[in-house]
Write a protein that holds these residues in place. Structure first.
Motif, short mmCIF file in Angstrom:
data_model
loop_
_atom_site.label_atom_id
_atom_site.label_comp_id
_atom_site.label_asym_id
_atom_site.label_seq_id
_atom_site.Cartn_x
_atom_site.Cartn_y
_atom_site.Cartn_z
N ALA A 35 0.81 -1.22 0.00
CA ALA A 35 0.00 0.00 0.00
C ALA A 35 0.84 1.27 0.00
N THR A 36 2.13 1.18 0.33
CA THR A 36 3.00 2.37 0.31
C THR A 36 3.43 2.73 -1.11
N LEU A 37 3.19 1.84 -2.05
CA LEU A 37 3.67 2.06 -3.42
C LEU A 37 2.72 2.94 -4.21
N PRO A 38 3.26 3.80 -5.07
CA PRO A 38 2.40 4.56 -5.97
C PRO A 38 1.78 3.61 -7.01
N VAL A 156 8.59 -9.07 -0.96
CA VAL A 156 7.92 -7.77 -1.03
C VAL A 156 8.81 -6.68 -0.41
N ASP A 157 9.52 -6.99 0.67
CA ASP A 157 10.46 -6.02 1.26
C ASP A 157 11.44 -5.51 0.21
N VAL A 158 12.01 -6.42 -0.54
CA VAL A 158 13.01 -6.04 -1.56
C VAL A 158 12.38 -5.17 -2.63
N VAL A 159 11.22 -5.58 -3.14
CA VAL A 159 10.57 -4.83 -4.21
C VAL A 159 10.18 -3.43 -3.74
N VAL A 160 9.62 -3.33 -2.54
CA VAL A 160 9.21 -2.03 -2.02
C VAL A 160 10.44 -1.14 -1.81
N GLU A 161 11.52 -1.70 -1.32
CA GLU A 161 12.74 -0.90 -1.14
C GLU A 161 13.28 -0.42 -2.50
N LEU A 162 13.29 -1.29 -3.49
CA LEU A 162 13.76 -0.89 -4.82
C LEU A 162 12.89 0.22 -5.41
N ALA A 163 11.61 0.21 -5.07
CA ALA A 163 10.68 1.21 -5.58
C ALA A 163 10.69 2.50 -4.77
N GLY A 164 11.51 2.54 -3.71
CA GLY A 164 11.59 3.75 -2.89
C GLY A 164 10.56 3.83 -1.80
#
Length: 169
Positions: A35-38, A156-164
């Motif tokens: 949910a934090t992702l744009p 998901v942690d990795v993907v969210v971190e890569l996405a900022g």
């Protein structure tokens, strides 16, 4: 609202409560992280494997459906692999973050109700989920679900971190 990590030192009424705490924690952790992702990041992949955050949410809903409803309960599930198309995860254009989160939470509520009503040593009926093998106990199924969620929470942690997006537990 963030659920606290289910620390091993927190008192619990039994193994059932421990399993449910971990499942709830991982499920909500993934929802909060995604949910934090744009919006554009929800349908994009940052990994060579190609999965997207929305696909992960849908996949986890179907994981619970396959293991609890189709497997343990032996229910007739019309589309147990409904998270897949052409041998990969799939989310239709009209599926949204809101609808996928609602579906995942509803599946989690179903899992909780089933688990609370059964003994961990209960073995579900034979059926197509088991492909001719002996059905496992509910406890073995829950172990599998916890490891599946833990593994995918890390993804998901990795993907969210890569996405900022947000990092950490």
């Amino acid at each position: 609202m963030s659920l606290p990590f289910p620390s091993p030192s927190d008192p619990a009424a039994g193994r059932t409560e421990v399993f449910l705490r971990y499942l709830d924690f991982f499920r909500e952790s993934i929802v909060e992280k995604v949910a934090t992702l744009p919006e554009p990041e929800l349908r994009a992949s940052r990994l060579s494997s190609g999965w997207t955050p929305l696909e992960m949410l849908k996949h986890l809903r179907y994981v619970e459906l396959r293991w609890i409803e189709w497997g343990f309960q032996g229910r007739d599930v019309p589309a147990p692999w409904g998270d897949r198309r052409d041998d990969r995860w799939y989310v239709a254009p009209d599926e949204t973050l809101g609808s996928l989160v609602a579906d995942l939470r509803a599946q989690g509520a179903h899992t909780r109700a089933v688990v609370e009503a059964a003994d961990l040593e209960t073995v579900g009926p034979p059926g197509p989920r088991w492909e001719g093998a002996e059905p496992p106990t509910l406890e073995r199924i829950l172990f599998h679900l916890v490891q599946e969620y833990a593994r995918h929470t890390g993804h998901v942690d990795v993907v969210v971190e890569l996405a900022g997006g947000s990092v950490g537990e």
